[in-house]
Design a protein around this motif. Structure first.
Motif, PDB file in Angstrom:
ATOM      1  N   UNK A 282      53.559  32.856  55.081  1.00 64.78           N
ATOM      2  CA  UNK A 282      53.423  33.861  56.141  1.00 64.78           C
ATOM      3  C   UNK A 282      54.778  34.257  56.710  1.00 64.78           C
ATOM      4  N   UNK A 283      55.717  33.311  56.788  1.00 64.80           N
ATOM      5  CA  UNK A 283      57.077  33.637  57.232  1.00 64.80           C
ATOM      6  C   UNK A 283      57.737  34.630  56.284  1.00 64.80           C
ATOM      7  N   UNK A 284      57.346  34.596  55.035  1.00 63.67           N
ATOM      8  CA  UNK A 284      57.875  35.531  54.027  1.00 63.67           C
ATOM      9  C   UNK A 284      57.010  36.787  53.932  1.00 63.67           C
ATOM     10  N   UNK A 285      56.100  36.949  54.893  1.00 62.40           N
ATOM     11  CA  UNK A 285      55.269  38.148  55.053  1.00 62.40           C
ATOM     12  C   UNK A 285      54.154  38.283  54.029  1.00 62.40           C
TER      13      UNK A 285
ATOM     14  N   UNK B 170      60.255  38.148  51.536  1.00 62.57           N
ATOM     15  CA  UNK B 170      60.227  38.180  50.077  1.00 62.57           C
ATOM     16  C   UNK B 170      58.829  38.422  49.514  1.00 62.57           C
ATOM     17  N   UNK B 171      57.803  38.137  50.313  1.00 62.99           N
ATOM     18  CA  UNK B 171      56.426  38.241  49.805  1.00 62.99           C
ATOM     19  C   UNK B 171      55.635  39.371  50.460  1.00 62.99           C
ATOM     20  N   UNK B 172      56.330  40.343  51.013  1.00 61.85           N
ATOM     21  CA  UNK B 172      55.656  41.515  51.564  1.00 61.85           C
ATOM     22  C   UNK B 172      54.827  42.164  50.455  1.00 61.85           C
ATOM     23  N   UNK B 173      53.614  42.531  50.770  1.00 63.10           N
ATOM     24  CA  UNK B 173      52.671  43.157  49.824  1.00 63.10           C
ATOM     25  C   UNK B 173      52.103  42.175  48.800  1.00 63.10           C
ATOM     26  N   UNK B 174      52.316  40.882  48.981  1.00 65.16           N
ATOM     27  CA  UNK B 174      51.724  39.871  48.106  1.00 65.16           C
ATOM     28  C   UNK B 174      50.550  39.221  48.833  1.00 65.16           C
ATOM     29  N   UNK B 175      49.459  39.028  48.103  1.00 68.01           N
ATOM     30  CA  UNK B 175      48.280  38.354  48.650  1.00 68.01           C
ATOM     31  C   UNK B 175      48.122  37.052  47.873  1.00 68.01           C
ATOM     32  N   UNK B 176      48.125  35.951  48.601  1.00 70.44           N
ATOM     33  CA  UNK B 176      48.076  34.631  47.984  1.00 70.44           C
ATOM     34  C   UNK B 176      46.749  33.957  48.328  1.00 70.44           C
TER      35      UNK B 176
ATOM     36  N   UNK C   5      57.717  30.290  46.948  1.00 73.75           N
ATOM     37  CA  UNK C   5      58.140  31.609  47.414  1.00 73.75           C
ATOM     38  C   UNK C   5      58.834  32.342  46.270  1.00 73.75           C
ATOM     39  N   UNK C   6      59.734  31.665  45.587  1.00 67.57           N
ATOM     40  CA  UNK C   6      60.457  32.277  44.471  1.00 67.57           C
ATOM     41  C   UNK C   6      59.513  32.735  43.361  1.00 67.57           C
ATOM     42  N   UNK C   7      58.601  31.870  42.961  1.00 69.89           N
ATOM     43  CA  UNK C   7      57.699  32.201  41.850  1.00 69.89           C
ATOM     44  C   UNK C   7      56.684  33.275  42.240  1.00 69.89           C
TER      45      UNK C   7
ATOM     46  N   UNK D 281      49.838  19.692  53.103  1.00 69.68           N
ATOM     47  CA  UNK D 281      49.949  20.369  51.816  1.00 69.68           C
ATOM     48  C   UNK D 281      49.318  21.755  51.827  1.00 69.68           C
ATOM     49  N   UNK D 282      48.569  22.063  52.864  1.00 68.42           N
ATOM     50  CA  UNK D 282      48.065  23.416  53.074  1.00 68.42           C
ATOM     51  C   UNK D 282      48.850  24.091  54.190  1.00 68.42           C
ATOM     52  N   UNK D 283      48.977  23.434  55.338  1.00 72.92           N
ATOM     53  CA  UNK D 283      49.561  24.100  56.507  1.00 72.92           C
ATOM     54  C   UNK D 283      51.035  24.442  56.339  1.00 72.92           C
ATOM     55  N   UNK D 284      51.818  23.554  55.754  1.00 75.15           N
ATOM     56  CA  UNK D 284      53.255  23.819  55.614  1.00 75.15           C
ATOM     57  C   UNK D 284      53.514  24.976  54.636  1.00 75.15           C
ATOM     58  N   UNK D 285      52.932  24.966  53.417  1.00 77.43           N
ATOM     59  CA  UNK D 285      53.153  26.109  52.525  1.00 77.43           C
ATOM     60  C   UNK D 285      52.589  27.423  53.077  1.00 77.43           C
TER      61      UNK D 285
END
Length: 187
Positions: free
Chosen positions: A30-33, A3-9, A174-176, A21-25
């Motif tokens: 990354x699982x959402x690319x 869902x987040x391909x081409x997104x840079x966070x 992920x949704x937002x 609170x850092x590692x899990x999100x």
């Protein structure tokens, strides 16, 4: 394709963030690319705490706050912990960086103590959000509508109370982040 391909966070953190609170999100992003950059005050490594008492793993920093340009990111993640937000809220470059996401309408996610950074960036007035309960009075005094809920979404601002809320928090970020700019997100 996630869902987040081409997104840079951007993930803004310094020593003393709460590990999960850092590692899990970040793992979920990354699982959402998504491409994820750890941004901190200095290059090198930052170290989290687990439960505010044990220093744990080391995390590589990708960019310094001074070198990071908020316009290149699609969203911002602010992990909590006691020390991390307290340090960042005193850093003018960090506050400017955070405020830029709100000014551009980009999604921002903050968990646990991290909304303290949002108070100092002056972006909580009139916003509905949650946090760890013992900073609720600070948020209310800054003009926020604080509620005690697992996850709260207000026009691209995602907040949760603590690590126990991480599953719901991760789903919403992920949704937002996938939705992108929110016209109601503002500084």
């Amino acid at each position: 394709m996630g869902l987040l391909t081409h997104r840079i966070i951007a993930v803004l953190a310094v020593d003393g963030f709460e590990e999960s609170e850092l590692t899990v999100p970040v793992q979920r992003l990354k699982e959402e690319n998504a491409t994820v950059h750890i941004i901190s005050a200095e290059m090198g490594k930052i170290q989290p705490m687990k439960g505010d008492k044990d220093w744990t793993i080391e995390v590589d920093v990708d960019k310094t706050i001074a070198d990071a340009d908020a316009s290149t990111y699609h969203g911002l993640l602010l992990p909590g912990g006691v020390l991390n937000p307290d340090t960042l809220r005193k850093n003018e470059d960090a506050l400017t960086f955070v405020k830029a996401f709100f000014e551009a309408g980009k999604p921002v996610a903050a968990i646990c103590h991290a909304p303290q950074i949002l108070i100092s960036a002056e972006v909580v007035k009139g916003r509905k959000l949650t946090s760890i309960p013992h900073i609720s009075i600070d948020l209310k005094n800054a003009g926020a509508n604080w509620v005690d809920e697992e996850v709260v979404v207000d026009q691209g601002l995602v907040t949760s109370r603590s690590p126990k809320d991480l599953p719901a928090f991760c789903d919403k970020i992920v949704e937002e982040f996938a939705e992108g700019v929110h016209s109601g997100q503002h500084a």
